[in-house]
Design an enzyme around this catalytic site. Structure first.
Site, mmCIF file in Angstrom:
data_model
loop_
_atom_site.group_PDB
_atom_site.id
_atom_site.type_symbol
_atom_site.label_atom_id
_atom_site.label_comp_id
_atom_site.label_asym_id
_atom_site.label_seq_id
_atom_site.Cartn_x
_atom_site.Cartn_y
_atom_site.Cartn_z
ATOM 1 N N GLU A 43 0.810 -1.223 0.000
ATOM 2 C CA GLU A 43 0.000 0.000 0.000
ATOM 3 C C GLU A 43 0.844 1.274 0.000
ATOM 4 O O GLU A 43 0.777 2.082 0.940
ATOM 5 C CB GLU A 43 -0.958 0.012 1.209
ATOM 6 C CG GLU A 43 -1.911 -1.158 1.242
ATOM 7 C CD GLU A 43 -2.870 -1.112 2.420
ATOM 8 O OE1 GLU A 43 -2.805 -0.171 3.216
ATOM 9 O OE2 GLU A 43 -3.691 -2.027 2.541
ATOM 10 N N GLU A 60 -5.175 -8.535 0.954
ATOM 11 C CA GLU A 60 -5.753 -8.214 2.272
ATOM 12 C C GLU A 60 -7.232 -7.951 2.072
ATOM 13 O O GLU A 60 -7.631 -7.288 1.118
ATOM 14 C CB GLU A 60 -5.155 -6.942 2.880
ATOM 15 C CG GLU A 60 -3.807 -7.087 3.491
ATOM 16 C CD GLU A 60 -3.308 -5.796 4.132
ATOM 17 O OE1 GLU A 60 -4.142 -4.962 4.568
ATOM 18 O OE2 GLU A 60 -2.077 -5.621 4.166
HETATM 19 O O1 IFM Z 1 -3.882 -2.868 9.305
HETATM 20 C C1 IFM Z 1 -3.851 -2.408 7.991
HETATM 21 C C2 IFM Z 1 -2.672 -3.004 7.243
HETATM 22 O O2 IFM Z 1 -1.472 -2.747 7.885
HETATM 23 C C3 IFM Z 1 -2.598 -2.427 5.858
HETATM 24 N N1 IFM Z 1 -3.856 -2.557 5.186
HETATM 25 C C4 IFM Z 1 -5.049 -2.127 5.876
HETATM 26 C C5 IFM Z 1 -5.100 -2.765 7.253
HETATM 27 C C6 IFM Z 1 -6.376 -2.295 7.981
HETATM 28 O O3 IFM Z 1 -6.396 -0.913 8.092
#
Ligand code: IFM
Length: 462
Positions: A172, A369
């Site tokens: 990200e 994710e």
């Molecule tokens: O916890 C975060 C993660 O570190 C990166 N993606 C989003 C998740 C939830 O906010």
């Protein structure tokens, strides 16, 4: 009953070679910060008011000491793959120069144990914990950062490329650049709109150089993880803002990675405050070096309305500051929402996958994710997190629908294995499928962990 039926339905849809895994990140779970160098997140957590409940890197989930127990959990869940990140200051405490033998040894034993249990290690090189000493040089707006990242990659590649199944350079990068440099909610909290764009560029360049290093070491399955989403405008009058937010969230990453350069409309809308002279044509070639897969972290759509419209309360991470140059708008997530104030809309996961498949044709896609923070009422020693199960069930099905309709989706990773430090939200938001008691560090699988296990134990064998 609901749970078994929904798990069995998903299990029937999973092809044998579809990779189902679960993800974590170093700063959020490792703890034991005295055994590594400091990172910009340690510095940020030390500033009053930056982390809601005052959480710091210790103890986190004490994963450095409890990693065997965590691998037991992964094995009990029957996941195909575990997505974790290397902590740069654990490997190289000052970000340059001296390498920590102890740091390398930690990941060595973790990777070996995963392989022993038949779990593919999926490693992310950078999930936000930049060594403080590099932060002091300017961090992601320092012009030496891309080469320094390539040198750090070299250390990882020469130690682990024989055993890592899949590599991601970054997790990200939008968050690093825009929450950390344009806005103030993530480390380093620069609050400088122009720096958001320069950081984005240097992250992309570091990605390209890192991929080259990995490839030269024979590392396999090289990619990057972006947080992409559908941007939905509630009114035709804000079409410009929709395009700009889509530009910063999605196209600013996808276009350079696929050789289309920096989107001209993003440059045009920001050139009154960004001096884009840091962009170099030869570097754009490095950025678009081919990758083997692309990861998408999906949680929620970005739904925006006219400035006067009132939203449904605080939406974590959403603010005009994180999208510099956007005409005034309001974030208007609909109900239902997770505890983050993030609208629950599995249809946008499907739309995002299909749009990405179009923008980045052929490349295998992964959902790297996906998950939700929910209140997690503890009933009779059991966390019956039906809202999280429902979230997973809707989103996994939506991902598989996109696959059925042609997206080259090859895997799905749930976020997250453990309740952990949710960055600036500290422990106030829990995303884990396993509950972690902060006092005792006792791990208790929630009903959602049983749900995922039921999917994986019932999947097709052929
Ligand atoms: O916890 C975060 C993660 O570190 C990166 N993606 C989003 C998740 C939830 O906010």
């Amino acid at each position: 009953m609901f749970m078994e039926g929904a798990a069995a339905d998903i299990a029937r849809r999973l092809e044998k070679d579809f990779i189902f895994g679960i993800a974590t990140s170093s700063w959020q779970i490792e703890g034991n910060s005295q055994s590594r160098g400091a990172s910009i997140w340690d510095d940020f957590a030390g500033l009053p008011g930056k982390i809601k409940d005052g959480a710091t890197a210790d103890p986190a989930c004490d994963h450095i000491n409890k990693w065997r127990e965590d691998v037991d959990l992964l094995s009990w869940l029957s996941v195909d793959s575990y997505r974790f990140s290397f902590s740069w200051p654990r490997i190289q405490p000052g970000g340059q120069g001296e390498v920590s033998k102890q740091g390398l040894a930690f990941y060595d034993q973790l990777i070996d144990e995963l392989l022993e249990r038949n779990i593919q290690p999926n490693a992310t090189i950078y999930h936000w914990d930049l060594p403080s000493e590099l932060g002091a040089k300017g961090g992601w707006v320092w012009d030496g950062i891309a080469d320094t990242f390539a040198q750090y990659t070299q250390i990882l590649a020469s130690n682990f490329s024989d055993r890592i199944s899949r590599w991601a350079t970054f997790n990200e990068p939008w968050c690093s650049a825009f929450l950390g440099y344009a806005d103030t909610v993530h480390a380093p909290g620069a609050g400088n709109p122009a720096q958001g764009f320069e950081a984005a560029y240097r992250l992309l360049l570091a990605h390209g150089r890192s991929i080259e290093v990995l490839r030269s070491h024979g590392a396999k399955e090289l990619g990057i993880v972006l947080n992409l989403t559908e941007v939905i405008g509630e009114d035709p009058e804000i079409a410009d803002a929709v395009r700009h937010i889509d530009g910063i969230q999605n196209r600013l990453w996808l276009d350079p990675l696929s050789g289309r350069g920096i989107p001209q409309d993003v440059i045009d809308r920001t050139s009154n405050f960004v001096d884009w002279s840091f962009v170099k044509p030869t570097e754009l070639n490095e950025i678009s070096t081919p990758i083997d897969w692309l990861g998408i972290n999906y949680y929620t759509p970005q739904r925006i309305g006219k400035p006067a419209i009132t939203g449904e309360g605080e939406v974590i991470g959403d603010s005009n500051n994180a999208y510099p140059g956007t005409p005034p708008i309001t974030f208007v997530p609909r109900m239902p929402q997770t505890e983050m104030g993030w609208e629950i809309a599995a249809s946008s996961l499907k739309a995002t996958l299909k749009a990405t498949a179009k923008s980045f044709p052929i490349t295998p896609l992964f959902i790297t994710e996906n998950g939700g923070a929910f209140p997690d009422a503890n009933v009779d020693e059991k966390i019956n997190d039906l809202d999280r199960i429902d979230y997973f069930s809707q989103h996994i099905n939506a991902a598989l629908d996109a696959k059925d309709e042609g997206a080259n989706l090859q895997g799905y990773f749930a976020w997250s294995l453990l309740d952990n430090i949710e960055w600036a939200e500290g422990w106030t938001k829990r995303f884990g499928i396993v509950h972690v008691d902060l006092e005792t560090q006792f791990r208790t699988p929630k009903a959602s962990a049983e749900f995922i296990r039921a999917i994986l134990q019932n999947r097709r064998k052929s």
